[in-house]
Design an enzyme around this catalytic site. Sequence first.
Site, PDB file in Angstrom:
ATOM      1  N   GLU A   1      15.834 -20.608  23.736  1.00  0.00           N
ATOM      2  CA  GLU A   1      16.768 -20.861  22.640  1.00  0.00           C
ATOM      3  C   GLU A   1      16.327 -20.007  21.468  1.00  0.00           C
ATOM      4  OE1 GLU A   1      18.027 -24.937  22.230  1.00  0.00           O
ATOM      5  OE2 GLU A   1      18.043 -24.747  20.034  1.00  0.00           O
TER       6      GLU A   1
ATOM      7  N   GLU B   1      13.327 -29.541  24.098  1.00  0.00           N
ATOM      8  CA  GLU B   1      12.608 -30.021  22.911  1.00  0.00           C
ATOM      9  C   GLU B   1      12.321 -31.524  22.984  1.00  0.00           C
ATOM     10  OE1 GLU B   1      14.827 -28.773  19.473  1.00  0.00           O
ATOM     11  OE2 GLU B   1      14.731 -26.655  20.014  1.00  0.00           O
TER      12      GLU B   1
END
Length: 832
Positions: free
Chosen positions: A524, A448
């Site tokens: 994720e 991210e």
Amino acid sequence: MKYNVKYVIYPAAFIAIAFIFIISCSRHEPIRSDVLLETGWKFAKGDFQGAEKVNFDDSRWADVTVPHDWAIYGPFDRSNDLQNIAITQNFETEISVKTGRTGGLPYVGTGWYRTSFDVPNFDRNRKSVSVLFDGAMSEAKVYINGNFVIEWPLGYNSFHCDITDYINKNGKDNVLAVRLENPPFSSRWYPGAGLYRNVHIITNNRIHIPVWGTYVTTPEVTSDKAKVMLQISIDNAKTNEVDFMTEILDGAGHQVSYSEEFEIKDDSTAVQTFMIDNPELWSPETPFLYTIRTKVIAEANTIGVLSGTLLDEYSTQFGIRSVEIIPDKGFFLNGVKRKFKGVCNHHDLGPLGAAVNKAAIKRQLTILKDMGCDAIRTSHNMPAPELVQLCDEMGFMMIVESFDEWDIAKCENGYHRFFNQWAEKDMVNMIHHYRNNPSVVMWSIGNEVPTQCDDQGYRVASFLQGICHREDSSRAVTCGMDQVSCVVSNGFAALMDVVGLNYRTLRYQEAYDDLPQKIVLGSETASTVSSRGVYKFPAEPKAGAMYDDHQSSSYDLEYCWWSNIPDEDFALADDYPWTIGQFAWTGFDYLGEPTPYDTDAWPNHSSLFGIVDLASIPKDRYFLYRSIWNEQDNTLHLLPHWNWDGKQGECVPVFCYTNYPSAELFVNGVSQGIKTKNKNSLLERYRLMWPKVIYQPGEIEVVAYDSAGVEQQRAKMVTAGDADHIELSADRLKIAADGKDLVYINVKITDKNGILCPNENKMIKFGVEGDGRFRAAANGDATNTELFHIPQMHTFSGQLTAIVQSSTDRGTIKFTAEADGLKGATIVIKTY
């Protein structure tokens, strides 16, 4: 490149003489040694002028054992690393006070460690000495005998350097000093602090295979034959000045291949090739391991030693397996299609903090193995070598991840400060360290990262992925991406070997349609939140739900506004051949990130994301995953508990997590009907639910049926009476007397019939006698600020976990637990 091929054949008599010479020498002096510096350390928090000098007075510093986490001893405090920020990756636009984001523990600051060590039989002309740190948190500066030898900013990575020139002439009383500094606002979770991983002193002959100096690949693998390639590096000699004698041993120590032939790749690198018949293939179900044992032999007198002298012996553990990722078809291990049943984990070990302990890691993996988990993503950093070794041995595939931050900041004092200078060094160390481990099936270059939405972000991704390909051509590369619009439109996602999406389940199809890889990994997933033993009404899906008690419901229907319930990820894996599985956030609760109670919501200081809580006690959600992932054992789990005083006559929903297709619920013997899994309803596809059960004390029982309607298994939940006594159970009744091994003791408050009292939160006091010591306790309550290392703690939902560590003496450990108004309990653990 054109290789020179060198064939070496030794006469049998010569080998015998050399062998006798080597054995006789080895009785006096090992060829190589790897010594852990565990005891004898001095530590002080603060900065001290001249602390690197040999004659510095550290007599008033604390005596500690390494691995050591200076911050885990607390105290917890709202003001520790209080962050006033907007978390942009969560689309926050307004600044707010984030409490407990890094665990509420005092990890910020500077600390010094000092110790001394000897190098036996040291000779600067014959010996080479290196220091290896498995990790040091953080911004390490290392000194030997007052001399600066190396620095390494990233606290998660392993690093090493040659210290031969700085060792005292007689090899004795060498002083190793390490300065570490953790700035504020440098992490998004609890990072730990100090020398939290092992420190090694490695001694070799001057000519030797360096740290991480071999590289093993298995380019051809079938059930009948396997081709094994070994690349060997050599220090302080050229490859045409030495010979290599290498054997491959199976798990039983039997030789399965041998070679003295090698190709010279360049002045410092040689390559050997082996064929193994009927290889035992590594997989999560069959984690077979082999060992390569390489001897380095002096070929000529030109390097200052006699021809035929044994210079080094180096062992490399590896596994034989093949990995393929095929567009539209999926992920294949050893030619068999499978989907990752994985979890993400942070590196802390709950109440033990970040200090590495192999027994604690093995305990976590054992719990996950029973759940049916087969893969770990090291979120979001380089792992401890003990974790990777255990994944090799126990059978877990791994995605080893490097960074949470690149050149654009997430944290004010995060890794972006070092990225341009250090990223390549960090990547190379990570890859060289773990490229021989069969458990590692993929590299991840980031998580991210804000750079994913930068116009030039793809260039940074290309740079990092290129390092992976250059240093290890045998593995694919991914990146955890959460900004789907950015990465699909700007070329970032199209660049990656494997498209890894964090959450964003509704955009998997779009990513598949628009990107060339035709594969999507749930890098994720879920971020469902729950508190063990806590249930909120009504039981319905809720995003960002918050309550006065700062807990989340264990009906497993609550999640963050940017995430989802597990059922969505199960369905994506089941319904689309081009999805290759998932890594749920997270396997275990961890210190820090107490979402959704992260905005001025102290005392929350640990996560609620875990499938297993901070005390290593599985939550209900564990059995939901187990019912789908564990294909070897049956699962039949009933929730909630059945102690609802004051709710008589009201609805209490009952859920059942099972691998069976249908089940019937009974309340005090009265049927509540049969429920069958329904593929056309997301909530009914993986769960059996009776939403309108009228509560009355007594007993609920579920009867599971197979597809033919035949009863298979029963489970029940009984209303507990008044708290009567404490019950103890240990994960093991025998542990090693090595001063490191741990026993996890479950402490329960039960009624007179041994039924858990699920609403009891009493103070329990512990005692330890004999050949061990109390190490820590945890109860799984994210709001609990009792110190882990004090031998007392309140239970949470009737339970907690106490951890006891062995001494180095064989014998017994007697553990007692007592509480006011309850009968106490004792358990005895043997040490061997």
